[in-house]
Design an enzyme around this catalytic site. Structure first.
Site, PDB file in Angstrom:
ATOM      1  N   LYS A 182       4.550   1.017   8.859  1.00  0.00           N
ATOM      2  CA  LYS A 182       5.922   1.447   8.614  1.00  0.00           C
ATOM      3  C   LYS A 182       6.011   2.971   8.727  1.00  0.00           C
ATOM      4  O   LYS A 182       6.867   3.505   9.400  1.00  0.00           O
ATOM      5  CB  LYS A 182       6.308   0.985   7.214  1.00  0.00           C
ATOM      6  CG  LYS A 182       7.741   1.172   6.857  1.00  0.00           C
ATOM      7  CD  LYS A 182       8.020   0.452   5.548  1.00  0.00           C
ATOM      8  CE  LYS A 182       9.293   0.967   4.916  1.00  0.00           C
ATOM      9  NZ  LYS A 182       9.558   0.342   3.635  1.00  0.00           N
ATOM     10  N   GLU A 214      -5.951   4.671   7.078  1.00  0.00           N
ATOM     11  CA  GLU A 214      -6.792   3.578   7.577  1.00  0.00           C
ATOM     12  C   GLU A 214      -6.297   3.095   8.937  1.00  0.00           C
ATOM     13  O   GLU A 214      -7.077   2.915   9.879  1.00  0.00           O
ATOM     14  CB  GLU A 214      -6.755   2.386   6.603  1.00  0.00           C
ATOM     15  CG  GLU A 214      -7.407   2.628   5.257  1.00  0.00           C
ATOM     16  CD  GLU A 214      -6.439   3.147   4.198  1.00  0.00           C
ATOM     17  OE1 GLU A 214      -5.431   3.800   4.581  1.00  0.00           O
ATOM     18  OE2 GLU A 214      -6.694   2.916   3.010  1.00  0.00           O
ATOM     19  N   LYS A 218      -4.889   8.121  -2.837  1.00  0.00           N
ATOM     20  CA  LYS A 218      -4.810   8.529  -1.421  1.00  0.00           C
ATOM     21  C   LYS A 218      -4.888  10.047  -1.325  1.00  0.00           C
ATOM     22  O   LYS A 218      -5.608  10.602  -0.489  1.00  0.00           O
ATOM     23  CB  LYS A 218      -3.454   8.103  -0.823  1.00  0.00           C
ATOM     24  CG  LYS A 218      -3.295   6.653  -0.463  1.00  0.00           C
ATOM     25  CD  LYS A 218      -1.975   6.524   0.319  1.00  0.00           C
ATOM     26  CE  LYS A 218      -1.408   5.128   0.283  1.00  0.00           C
ATOM     27  NZ  LYS A 218      -0.056   5.043   0.836  1.00  0.00           N
ATOM     28  N   GLU A 253       1.331  -5.029  -6.881  1.00  0.00           N
ATOM     29  CA  GLU A 253       1.910  -3.753  -6.441  1.00  0.00           C
ATOM     30  C   GLU A 253       3.378  -3.679  -6.896  1.00  0.00           C
ATOM     31  O   GLU A 253       3.917  -2.600  -7.113  1.00  0.00           O
ATOM     32  CB  GLU A 253       1.807  -3.618  -4.906  1.00  0.00           C
ATOM     33  CG  GLU A 253       1.954  -2.187  -4.410  1.00  0.00           C
ATOM     34  CD  GLU A 253       1.546  -1.991  -2.956  1.00  0.00           C
ATOM     35  OE1 GLU A 253       0.357  -1.748  -2.678  1.00  0.00           O
ATOM     36  OE2 GLU A 253       2.416  -2.098  -2.073  1.00  0.00           O
ATOM     37  N   GLY A 297       6.956  -2.818   2.425  1.00  0.00           N
ATOM     38  CA  GLY A 297       5.754  -3.244   3.149  1.00  0.00           C
ATOM     39  C   GLY A 297       5.290  -4.635   2.763  1.00  0.00           C
ATOM     40  O   GLY A 297       5.017  -5.485   3.626  1.00  0.00           O
ATOM     41  N   ARG A 298       5.218  -4.908   1.479  1.00  0.00           N
ATOM     42  CA  ARG A 298       4.653  -6.200   1.042  1.00  0.00           C
ATOM     43  C   ARG A 298       5.641  -7.364   1.196  1.00  0.00           C
ATOM     44  O   ARG A 298       5.319  -8.498   0.873  1.00  0.00           O
ATOM     45  CB  ARG A 298       4.132  -6.098  -0.390  1.00  0.00           C
ATOM     46  CG  ARG A 298       5.127  -5.566  -1.398  1.00  0.00           C
ATOM     47  CD  ARG A 298       4.452  -5.201  -2.722  1.00  0.00           C
ATOM     48  NE  ARG A 298       5.367  -4.595  -3.657  1.00  0.00           N
ATOM     49  CZ  ARG A 298       5.673  -3.302  -3.686  1.00  0.00           C
ATOM     50  NH1 ARG A 298       5.136  -2.484  -2.819  1.00  0.00           N
ATOM     51  NH2 ARG A 298       6.512  -2.827  -4.587  1.00  0.00           N
TER      52      ARG A 298
HETATM   53  O1  F6P Z   1      -0.661   0.418  -0.332  1.00  0.00           O
HETATM   54  C1  F6P Z   1       0.499   1.155  -0.238  1.00  0.00           C
HETATM   55  C2  F6P Z   1       1.318   0.826   0.956  1.00  0.00           C
HETATM   56  O2  F6P Z   1       2.367   1.730   1.027  1.00  0.00           O
HETATM   57  C3  F6P Z   1       1.833  -0.595   0.947  1.00  0.00           C
HETATM   58  O3  F6P Z   1       2.952  -0.782   0.182  1.00  0.00           O
HETATM   59  C4  F6P Z   1       2.039  -0.835   2.405  1.00  0.00           C
HETATM   60  O4  F6P Z   1       2.149  -2.194   2.633  1.00  0.00           O
HETATM   61  C5  F6P Z   1       0.783  -0.219   2.970  1.00  0.00           C
HETATM   62  O5  F6P Z   1       0.567   0.915   2.165  1.00  0.00           O
HETATM   63  C6  F6P Z   1       0.807   0.147   4.423  1.00  0.00           C
HETATM   64  O6  F6P Z   1       1.754   1.116   4.754  1.00  0.00           O
HETATM   65  P1  F6P Z   1       2.212   1.391   6.229  1.00  0.00           P
HETATM   66  O7  F6P Z   1       2.852   0.163   6.779  1.00  0.00           O
HETATM   67  O8  F6P Z   1       3.177   2.541   6.144  1.00  0.00           O
HETATM   68  O9  F6P Z   1       1.003   1.766   7.041  1.00  0.00           O
END
Ligand code: F6P
Length: 522
Positions: A208, A214, A512, A354, A268-269
């Site tokens: 997103k 990562e 982070k 979360e 995200g979730r």
């Molecule tokens: O773990 C935190 C978080 O923001 C989640 O809510 C989300 O699903 C994940 O990191 C990945 O985020 P992104 O889609 O921005 O890479």
């Protein structure tokens, strides 16, 4: 309208629940079951789904008082606020509209005064057309070969949802091999690379923000690996992205045409219903993906329109609050009796923990009551040979959801009969246990009367351990959509009752930041 803001423990209903709890806390499921209608009175259905919650330490008065609590804290208004696109994710200033993603209704849903339904339809059409091209082999790689492997690069909500669904719908899967790279551990991506051919692999970068360490690290590694065989001009044939951050996607070198949208009003979730689910559509085809969305929509309609006492997500949320806040149970187990659902507990851990792992209320004040439950689990029957000893005879109270299916997919009826006998057997053992008298008799009959004095206490099962039987006819994309949406609505219901914001996740940030600082020092 702002979300209601009530400390649940200061409500009338909470006071009544406390009194009620003190009266019935020693109640035994074994005794409650003396009522012949118990099962019927404590079961709910929604087409192919039935939920039997009769094996809980509750009476009809408990349900009534819990429903009173839901009403008193304004749950119905909160549900409407969510579906209507109000800014209920207040701390991030966002609406929360994963429900709009699966809606078939023509009604508008407004965000900043603009109907979002047309953009959702456009995105769905793009997912369908792209999936069809890749699956049919019409989409060619840089040497003219069709795609054989899809690699989803993402983490958290950009990984767990699609990965869990693809695993759960393996039965419906097509010829494409789907891989998921998430961990920044380089061994993870290295293992996956071993199986890939750059000429026939499609990379789907899902982020997103497109800044997640990562994901970007894994994406760069895979791009560099790809560029050992191909050139930057070949990237458009092999890399697509799902993101809100168009600039970062562009900088990465992805063609604008290959970007699928994400929106700030989808967390995200809760995003597998958006283009984050592209890998799902690629793996099982768009029609199955649409069926998944339709199943979720069926649950949305039920959640929005059904009175609380007959509302499946609401009742499950209330039961969980009963154990978490009155019996002080800290954890809940999710136990699917389908090997396909082996990733469901991991997925639910992010969705639930979360969302509801929060220690301040909607006023920003520190909370002095328990919120988010710890969720864990694994598939039956494997877990019966692993952790179930503790659930049956340990010192902790662990309410459990048992998820089962009436029919198996391949039709091995002998296996399925055994599987489901275990499903019911476990719940009965938890609820009804085995008395001293039973153990006594059993040892006598088996010719072990001499061991009664030494063995008896170890063989007794106290029982009175709660469970819910969540049963579908069959594991289909539609029933899976319904199941996931059930848990999503349970999460929101609990967040409203605990007076917390379920849709932010500031708690993941500090670690982070510190990791970044450490990295910069190296
Ligand atoms: O773990 C935190 C978080 O923001 C989640 O809510 C989300 O699903 C994940 O990191 C990945 O985020 P992104 O889609 O921005 O890479």
């Amino acid at each position: 309208m702002a979300l209601p803001n009530n400390n649940p423990t200061k409500t009338n209903a909470w006071q009544q629940l406390t009194n009620h709890f003190n009266e019935i806390k020693d109640i035994r499921i074994q005794d409650l079951y003396k009522d012949d209608n118990r099962k019927e009175d404590f079961s709910l259905t929604l087409n192919d789904l039935s939920v039997d919650f009769s094996k809980n330490r509750i009476t009809s008065e408990t349900i009534k008082l819990l429903v009173d609590l839901a009403k008193e804290v304004g749950l119905q208004e909160a549900i409407e606020s969510q579906f209507n696109g109000e800014i209920i994710n207040v701390t991030e200033g966002r609406a929360v509209l994963h429900t709009a993603l699966r809606s078939n209704s023509e009604d508008s849903v407004l965000v900043d005064g603009k109907n979002i339904k047309p953009q959702i339809q456009t995105a769905l059409r793009k997912i369908r057309s792209f999936s069809n091209k890749v699956i049919s082999g019409k989409w060619k790689g840089y040497t003219g070969k069709s795609i054989t492997d899809v690699v989803n690069i993402g983490i958290g909500g950009s990984d767990l949802g699609p990965d869990m669904i693809v695993e759960s719908l393996q039965y419906y899967k097509n010829h494409l091999n789907t891989h998921f790279v998430s961990n920044v551990d380089g061994d993870h991506v290295s293992e996956i690379m071993k199986h890939l051919d750059p000429e026939t692999t499609l990379f789907v970068i899902v982020s997103k923000t497109f800044t997640t360490q990562e994901t970007i690290t894994n994406a760069e590694t895979l791009k560099n690996w790809f560029l050992k065989s191909a050139t930057i001009f070949d990237i458009p044939k092999h890399f697509v992205a799902v993101s809100t951050n168009l600039e970062a996607v562009d900088n990465f070198g992805i063609d604008k045409k290959n970007v699928f949208p994400m929106w700030n009003w989808v967390g995200g979730r809760f995003s597998l219903w958006s283009a984050v689910g592209l890998s799902i559509s690629l793996s099982v085809g768009f029609d199955n993906y649409r069926a998944l969305l339709d199943g979720a929509e069926e649950m949305d309609i039920h959640f929005r329109n059904t009175e609380f006492e007959n509302n499946i997500p609401v009742v499950l949320a209330l039961l969980s609050i009963w154990y978490n806040n009155f019996y002080m149970a800290e954890t809940e187990a999710v136990l699917p009796y389908s090997q396909y659902l082996k990733k469901l507990p991991d997925y639910l851990q992010q969705a639930i923990m979360e969302s509801n792992g929060k220690g301040v209320d909607r006023n920003g004040d520190k909370i002095d009551y328990q919120t988010g439950t710890i969720v864990w689990g694994s598939t039956g029957t494997n877990m019966q040979h692993a952790f179930m000893q503790l659930v049956h005879q340990g010192t902790k109270l662990i309410p459990a959801d048992f998820i089962g299916y009436k029919e198996s997919l391949y039709g091995l009826t002998d296996h399925h009969k055994k599987l489901m006998a275990n499903y019911y057997g476990q719940m009965d053992a938890l609820a009804f246990g085995k008395t001293k008298e039973d153990v006594h008799l059993e040892l006598q009959v088996s010719g072990n009367a001499d061991k009664i004095n030494t063995l008896l206490p170890f063989k007794v099962f106290e029982g009175n351990r709660p469970s819910n039987a969540i049963m579908f006819d069959k594991l289909t994309p539609k029933s899976l959509g319904k199941l996931v949406a059930l848990y999503e609505h349970k999460i929101y219901t609990q967040g409203i009752l605990w007076n917390i914001y379920s849709y932010d996740q500031f708690g993941v940030e500090l670690g982070k930041e510190l990791a970044k600082k450490l990295l910069n020092k190296q």
